[in-house]
Scaffold this active site. Structure first.
Site, short mmCIF file in Angstrom:
data_model
loop_
_atom_site.label_atom_id
_atom_site.label_comp_id
_atom_site.label_asym_id
_atom_site.label_seq_id
_atom_site.Cartn_x
_atom_site.Cartn_y
_atom_site.Cartn_z
CB CYS A 175 1.60 -3.49 5.20
SG CYS A 175 -0.04 -4.06 5.68
CG HIS A 224 -0.36 0.10 2.54
ND1 HIS A 224 0.09 1.29 3.07
CD2 HIS A 224 -0.14 -0.84 3.48
CE1 HIS A 224 0.56 1.08 4.29
NE2 HIS A 224 0.44 -0.21 4.57
#
Length: 172
Positions: free
Chosen positions: A147, A131
């Protein structure tokens, strides 16, 4: 270190992504041909499979979902939904507690039962994504909550190259 075997990849017309956690980079491959490379930021706590660890999981994954197509760069997501906001410094100052998920989401799903799929090690249930992140966040050093963070412009390039089903190999 786990070594990738190209013949073990799920079908995806030969395109796949490699996240080299040691080098803090993402590489796009077409078969055995390197196509591009971008800087990333992975888990500050290092690597690991366990839910709640804040660590970046290892092993073979695939892009389960690609979220945010058509939204402007800097679009803010919470719970994989666009909030209607666009990231700005004033928004960051108003919400200093947020772990910003911006621009696009490539949601990963593990392919290795008992290692990154199922139970307390399931990458998809851990909400492991590629992301976007605010421009003041460093790349090339681990700083995420598990992440894989990228610059918005870089993520837009990768998003176009990695539709759902694209294999992703995360390794140290």
């Amino acid at each position: 270190m786990r070594t990738p075997r190209l013949d073990a990849l799920p079908p995806s017309e030969g395109a796949w992504l490699e996240v080299d956690i040691g080098r803090q980079c993402l590489v796009h491959w077409q078969g055995e041909q390197r196509q591009g490379e971008w800087s990333v930021s992975t888990g500050l706590a290092g690597t690991g499979q366990r839910e709640g660890s804040g660590r970046t999981p290892l092993g073979w994954h695939y892009v389960r979902a690609a979220i945010g197509d058509g939204l402007p760069p800097g679009s803010v997501f919470r719970g994989r939904r666009h909030t209607g906001e666009t990231f700005s410094q004033s928004l960051a100052e108003a919400h200093p507690e947020r772990d910003w998920i911006l621009t696009r989401i490539l949601w990963l799903c593990g392919l290795e039962r008992g290692f990154n799929r199922g139970g307390a090690v399931d990458s998809q249930r851990r909400y492991i994504y590629l992301h976007g992140t605010p421009p003041d966040q460093p790349m090339g050093v681990p700083r995420s909550h598990g992440c894989i963070r990228m610059r918005d412009a870089d993520l837009l390039e990768v998003f176009a190259l990695a539709p759902p089903g694209t294999p992703v190999w995360l390794h140290e």
